[in-house]
Design an enzyme around this catalytic site. Structure first.
Site, PDB file in Angstrom:
ATOM      1  N   ARG A  82     147.849 -35.357   8.245  1.00  0.00           N
ATOM      2  CA  ARG A  82     148.259 -33.963   8.027  1.00  0.00           C
ATOM      3  C   ARG A  82     147.343 -33.273   7.019  1.00  0.00           C
ATOM      4  O   ARG A  82     147.005 -32.096   7.165  1.00  0.00           O
ATOM      5  CB  ARG A  82     149.717 -33.917   7.567  1.00  0.00           C
ATOM      6  CG  ARG A  82     150.702 -34.163   8.699  1.00  0.00           C
ATOM      7  CD  ARG A  82     152.102 -33.736   8.324  1.00  0.00           C
ATOM      8  NE  ARG A  82     152.801 -34.715   7.534  1.00  0.00           N
ATOM      9  CZ  ARG A  82     153.690 -35.595   8.008  1.00  0.00           C
ATOM     10  NH1 ARG A  82     153.942 -35.627   9.310  1.00  0.00           N
ATOM     11  NH2 ARG A  82     154.311 -36.427   7.212  1.00  0.00           N
ATOM     12  N   CYS A 130     153.047 -42.973  18.486  1.00  0.00           N
ATOM     13  CA  CYS A 130     153.696 -43.949  17.609  1.00  0.00           C
ATOM     14  C   CYS A 130     154.311 -45.086  18.425  1.00  0.00           C
ATOM     15  O   CYS A 130     155.125 -45.852  17.911  1.00  0.00           O
ATOM     16  CB  CYS A 130     154.759 -43.276  16.740  1.00  0.00           C
ATOM     17  SG  CYS A 130     156.096 -42.504  17.668  1.00  0.00           S
ATOM     18  N   PHE A 185     156.495 -30.974  19.183  1.00  0.00           N
ATOM     19  CA  PHE A 185     157.417 -31.981  18.657  1.00  0.00           C
ATOM     20  C   PHE A 185     157.395 -31.880  17.126  1.00  0.00           C
ATOM     21  O   PHE A 185     157.251 -32.871  16.425  1.00  0.00           O
ATOM     22  CB  PHE A 185     157.014 -33.395  19.098  1.00  0.00           C
ATOM     23  CG  PHE A 185     156.990 -33.597  20.586  1.00  0.00           C
ATOM     24  CD1 PHE A 185     158.167 -33.842  21.287  1.00  0.00           C
ATOM     25  CD2 PHE A 185     155.788 -33.564  21.286  1.00  0.00           C
ATOM     26  CE1 PHE A 185     158.146 -34.040  22.668  1.00  0.00           C
ATOM     27  CE2 PHE A 185     155.758 -33.760  22.664  1.00  0.00           C
ATOM     28  CZ  PHE A 185     156.927 -33.992  23.356  1.00  0.00           C
TER      29      PHE A 185
END
Length: 398
Positions: free
Chosen positions: A212, A339, A228
């Site tokens: 991020r 993930c 998402f």
């Protein structure tokens, strides 16, 4: 304390000696040590076939992974001293990486505490227990956590479906203190609000922290789409770093309300809009309306939870990435993540290659990422590595 003996079959000790921590039921010498004699969650000393002790495990005779190694010191007693040592070591490492107490404090096997995940939100702890062995040790664990951290609240976020594999109930319960309705998080200099009790997983996704920050550094002046989005971690960081416009898309109204609150908290509410929608449908509509974004974050939940779901999950990842590329502007940036442990890094790379080729775009990888340092990977256990992220520069066909 003396624990009963659990014996391995011949040649079944190699993986454990290489550093793995799991024992499967078909590796046990059931004549010397019948699994039925153990209560779920009970402790035992694991021995190889020549009766050499290998360490202390906890046992669940009803689970495929019937034992998990807690320590390689066979004379150890699993009590307060054990937990204090493990937790202090985990805290020491996190303090090295982070200057504020917002991180995953315990990441299961990688921190020598299989079946346990703890996320720390300053004085609030979100604890997830997924095995009968750790469930039996919960009173000792909680006592030591209170002693070491003196938390305002400890929430047992035990609603993970993995518990069902160990015949444990699904529940969320306050184990200590008073839990605030909103919990404040600080990450990469940005403040976020989250709802631990009603939120997904343990309440936040610290694992993408490093990625991020990387996206934020490249976001100035861009029109960003955060898919998402959950509570807006990627999108708000991009807006705070100077993105002109951010759209967060998620199916949860509650998650989007948190994103709105957090955007206001960081003074970027005027540049962030939230859309409640199924992501597949949003992307199809955006494509049909000829909408385009300079940067797109595609960070879905695990779409392959079990091996048998691989083919359907692979196809879902392919469709998502192809749709995202169709609404990405020329010379745009796609951040594509997975993930799912069962989707390997090479699989995601192939999905991105094939998706770009299918729509006649030129795609290159300009950076790659994975889980942050508070989600350390145990080299002998590939199961501890799950997150993979590609930063893709996408342009017209050359």
């Amino acid at each position: 304390m003396t624990y009963p003996a659990l014996f391995l079959k011949k040649h079944e000790d190699k993986r454990l000696r290489q550093g793995h921590l799991w024992v499967f039921s078909n590796e046990i010498d059931s004549k010397r040590s019948p699994l039925e004699q153990f209560e779920p969650g009970s402790l035992a000393v694991l021995h190889d076939s020549s009766a050499q002790p290998m360490g202390v495990v906890y046992v669940n005779p009803h689970a495929l992974i019937c034992a998990r190694l807690l320590t390689r010191k066979p004379n150890s007693s699993i009590g307060e001293k054990f937990f204090r040592s493990r937790l202090q070591q985990a805290m020491k490492l996190r303090r090295r990486w982070f200057d504020k107490p917002f991180y995953r404090l315990v990441y299961g096997e990688s921190d020598g505490l299989p079946g346990l995940v703890i996320d720390r939100y300053d004085s609030v702890l979100s604890v997830q227990i997924t095995t009968a062995g750790m469930e039996n040790l919960k009173p000792v664990l909680l006592k030591v956590l209170i002693e070491l951290i003196a938390p305002q609240a400890i929430l047992l976020k035990n609603d993970n479906s993995q518990r069902q594999l160990e015949n444990l109930s699904l529940e969320t319960a306050l184990a200590h203190g008073t839990l605030p309705e909103r919990v404040l998080i600080e990450e990469n200099g940005i403040r976020y609000l989250t709802d631990i009790a009603a939120g997904q997983k343990t309440g936040w996704f610290y694992d993408h922290r490093v990625s991020r920050a990387q996206l934020a550094g490249w976001s100035k002046g861009l029109k960003v789409l955060d898919l998402f989005s959950y509570a807006g971690a990627w999108g708000i960081a991009a807006a705070a770093a100077g993105a002109d416009e951010v759209t967060c898309v998620d199916s949860s109204e509650h998650a989007l309300s948190l994103a709105k609150e957090s955007s206001a908290l960081n003074g970027v509410g005027d540049r962030l809009q939230c859309v409640r929608s199924d992501v597949f449908e949003f992307l199809k509509q955006a494509r049909d309306q000829h909408l385009h974004f300079d940067a797109i974050v595609l960070d879905p939940p695990a779409l392959i939870k079990r091996k048998k779901d691989y083919q359907a999950g692979y196809e879902a990842y392919r469709r998502l990435n192809q749709l995202a590329l169709q609404v990405l502007a020329n010379d745009g940036l796609l951040v594509s993540a997975s993930c799912s442990h069962h989707l390997h890094r090479a699989d995601l790379q192939e999905i991105l290659r094939g998706s770009a080729k299918h729509i006649d775009r030129h795609l290159t990888f300009v950076a790659a990422g994975g889980q942050g340092p508070d989600h350390p990977i145990l080299p002998a256990m590939p199961e501890t590595e799950y997150l993979k992220t590609f930063f893709c520069a996408v342009s017209a066909r050359m």
